[in-house]
Motif scaffolding. Structure first.
Motif, short mmCIF file in Angstrom:
data_model
loop_
_atom_site.label_atom_id
_atom_site.label_comp_id
_atom_site.label_asym_id
_atom_site.label_seq_id
_atom_site.Cartn_x
_atom_site.Cartn_y
_atom_site.Cartn_z
N SER A 10 0.81 -1.22 0.00
CA SER A 10 0.00 0.00 0.00
C SER A 10 0.84 1.28 0.00
O SER A 10 0.30 2.37 -0.09
CB SER A 10 -0.96 0.00 1.19
OG SER A 10 -0.24 -0.06 2.38
N ASP A 45 1.61 0.61 5.97
CA ASP A 45 0.34 1.32 6.21
C ASP A 45 -0.61 0.29 6.80
O ASP A 45 -1.10 -0.58 6.09
CB ASP A 45 -0.21 1.91 4.91
CG ASP A 45 -1.44 2.75 5.12
OD1 ASP A 45 -2.04 2.68 6.22
OD2 ASP A 45 -1.82 3.47 4.20
N GLU A 46 -0.87 0.38 8.09
CA GLU A 46 -1.63 -0.65 8.79
C GLU A 46 -3.09 -0.72 8.39
O GLU A 46 -3.72 -1.76 8.55
CB GLU A 46 -1.47 -0.47 10.30
CG GLU A 46 -0.04 -0.68 10.73
CD GLU A 46 0.16 -0.57 12.21
OE1 GLU A 46 -0.69 0.01 12.91
OE2 GLU A 46 1.20 -1.07 12.67
N ASN A 47 -3.65 0.38 7.88
CA ASN A 47 -5.05 0.37 7.45
C ASN A 47 -5.17 0.31 5.93
O ASN A 47 -6.24 0.53 5.39
CB ASN A 47 -5.79 1.61 7.95
CG ASN A 47 -6.01 1.58 9.44
OD1 ASN A 47 -5.95 0.53 10.05
ND2 ASN A 47 -6.24 2.72 10.02
N HIS A 49 -5.60 1.31 2.43
CA HIS A 49 -6.10 2.53 1.79
C HIS A 49 -7.26 3.17 2.54
O HIS A 49 -7.86 4.12 2.05
CB HIS A 49 -6.50 2.22 0.35
CG HIS A 49 -5.32 1.78 -0.47
ND1 HIS A 49 -4.32 2.65 -0.83
CD2 HIS A 49 -4.97 0.58 -0.95
CE1 HIS A 49 -3.41 2.00 -1.53
NE2 HIS A 49 -3.78 0.74 -1.61
N LYS A 50 -7.58 2.67 3.73
CA LYS A 50 -8.62 3.29 4.54
C LYS A 50 -8.00 4.39 5.39
O LYS A 50 -6.87 4.27 5.84
CB LYS A 50 -9.28 2.25 5.44
CG LYS A 50 -10.03 1.17 4.66
CD LYS A 50 -10.63 0.17 5.60
CE LYS A 50 -9.55 -0.86 5.90
NZ LYS A 50 -9.99 -1.95 6.75
N GLY A 52 -7.17 6.70 8.65
CA GLY A 52 -7.03 6.39 10.06
C GLY A 52 -5.90 7.19 10.67
O GLY A 52 -4.97 7.60 9.98
N ASP A 55 -1.72 5.44 11.45
CA ASP A 55 -1.74 4.13 10.82
C ASP A 55 -0.50 3.85 9.97
O ASP A 55 -0.34 2.77 9.44
CB ASP A 55 -3.00 3.95 9.96
CG ASP A 55 -3.07 4.92 8.80
OD1 ASP A 55 -2.42 5.97 8.86
OD2 ASP A 55 -3.78 4.62 7.82
N LYS A 56 0.41 4.82 9.88
CA LYS A 56 1.67 4.61 9.17
C LYS A 56 2.72 4.17 10.18
O LYS A 56 2.88 4.78 11.23
CB LYS A 56 2.15 5.88 8.47
CG LYS A 56 1.12 6.55 7.58
CD LYS A 56 0.72 5.69 6.42
CE LYS A 56 -0.14 6.43 5.42
NZ LYS A 56 -1.52 6.62 5.80
N HIS A 75 4.81 5.04 15.03
CA HIS A 75 3.53 5.20 14.34
C HIS A 75 3.25 6.70 14.19
O HIS A 75 3.56 7.47 15.10
CB HIS A 75 2.39 4.55 15.12
CG HIS A 75 2.42 3.07 15.10
ND1 HIS A 75 3.20 2.34 15.98
CD2 HIS A 75 1.81 2.17 14.30
CE1 HIS A 75 3.04 1.05 15.73
NE2 HIS A 75 2.20 0.93 14.72
#
Length: 104
Positions: A10, A45-47, A49-50, A52, A55-56, A75
């Motif tokens: 992502s 990117d933990e989410n 393409h959503k 949040g 989340d990086k 984070h």
């Protein structure tokens, strides 16, 4: 000092991102350059393409000559902030670790 940049699917790993990572890492860790053999930067990117908050993630692993590898995680809202934060954490960790070793 070899700097290796790894990203998940992502985050686009282009030449601009690699150049930015190399510049930030070299600036933050240059004083330890003679002791560092390799730096691995893992961006995630933990989410995906959503949207949040925070989340990086940047995982920074430093390989030191003759010592165990050291790693920190940061984070943040953006990839650039996560990289900068991880570099600050690693700089502090290395100052503490190498300072203690020099005292002995």
């Amino acid at each position: 000092m070899i700097i290796q940049v790894n990203t998940d699917s992502s985050i686009e790993n282009d030449s601009a991102l690699t150049a930015h990572v190399e510049s930030v890492v070299e600036k933050a860790l240059s004083r330890f350059g003679d002791k560092i053999t390799r730096v691995e930067v893992h961006l995630h990117d933990e989410n995906a393409h959503k949207p949040g908050e925070h989340d990086k993630r940047c995982l920074l692993e430093v390989r030191l000559a003759g010592l165990q590898p050291q790693a920190v995680t940061q984070h943040a809202d953006t990839t650039h902030k996560a990289i900068a934060g991880a570099c600050d954490k690693m700089k502090n960790l290395l100052e503490s670790l190498l300072g203690r070793l020099n005292q002995h």
